[in-house]
Design a protein around this motif. Structure first.
Motif, short mmCIF file in Angstrom:
data_model
loop_
_atom_site.label_atom_id
_atom_site.label_comp_id
_atom_site.label_asym_id
_atom_site.label_seq_id
_atom_site.Cartn_x
_atom_site.Cartn_y
_atom_site.Cartn_z
N HIS A 7 0.80 -1.22 0.00
CA HIS A 7 0.00 0.00 0.00
C HIS A 7 0.83 1.28 0.00
CE1 HIS A 7 -3.61 -2.31 0.70
NE2 HIS A 7 -3.01 -2.93 1.71
N GLU A 11 0.33 4.66 -2.39
CA GLU A 11 -0.18 5.88 -1.77
C GLU A 11 0.78 7.05 -1.96
OE1 GLU A 11 -0.89 4.69 2.24
OE2 GLU A 11 -2.65 3.50 1.71
N GLN A 14 0.51 8.24 -5.50
CA GLN A 14 -0.72 9.01 -5.69
C GLN A 14 -0.54 10.43 -5.16
OE1 GLN A 14 -3.51 6.46 -3.69
NE2 GLN A 14 -4.15 5.46 -5.59
#
Length: 189
Positions: A7, A11, A14
């Motif tokens: 993850h 993240e 992003q």
């Protein structure tokens, strides 16, 4: 740590993309749902339909779920679902496989649109037979998209059809190092 790999990296990417490009414009829910209904690939709606189905058959979606009805109607047009007289729906046994293959073919078409001097309208693009060798003129080798590690090689066979095969292992890709467009190559299972 596993959590960072699964993850954290995404993240962080992003966040960087949002800083550089600005916030992503939000599509209206109706527009995004309409795109999902018409998408020629496996969608969350398809997964919901498959989860609801028992032995490939599902009851008519409850009132108000026009998205599911719309998707079922789209699948029916493609021959992947059939409406029974009693309102229930039968899903094709190979629904997931067909939708994944359809989505992959679209991604490969997008990749090939960037190949200079290739008129896609002249070709029928199909996956190479996984059980038999395929040979032909090398048309293109490249990544399907930036997000996947999957590389695809495309050849034109003796019948004028484009055939593609996906490669994920580094030793498989090493074969194409130095191979130029137009070289005669063979895919082997």
């Amino acid at each position: 740590p596993r959590k960072i790999i699964s993850h954290g990296i995404r993240e962080h990417a992003q966040e960087v993309a949002t800083r550089v490009l600005g916030p992503r414009p939000a599509l209206s829910p109706d527009v995004s749902r309409a795109k999902e209904i018409a998408s020629p690939a496996l969608t969350p709606l398809d997964r919901e339909l498959m989860n609801r189905a028992r032995n490939g058959v599902l009851d008519a979606p409850e009132h108000g779920r026009t998205d599911l009805v719309g998707r079922l109607e789209r699948l029916e047009v493609w021959g992947l679902a059939a409406r029974h007289a009693d309102g229930r729906w039968a899903l094709a046994d190979d629904l997931k496989t067909n939708l994944e293959a359809l989505g992959e073919r679209i991604e490969i078409n997008r990749m090939l649109e960037r190949v200079e001097g290739l008129a896609l309208a002249d070709f029928d693009i199909r996956e190479a037979d996984r059980g038999a060798p395929a040979n032909g003129r090398l048309v293109h080798v490249g990544m399907v998209d930036e997000l996947s590690e999957r590389t695809v090689a495309v050849i034109e066979d003796a019948h004028g059809h484009l055939r593609y095969a996906g490669f994920e292992r580094t030793e498989d890709l090493a074969v194409f190092v130095g191979a130029e467009r137009g070289a005669i190559v063979e895919f082997e299972p």
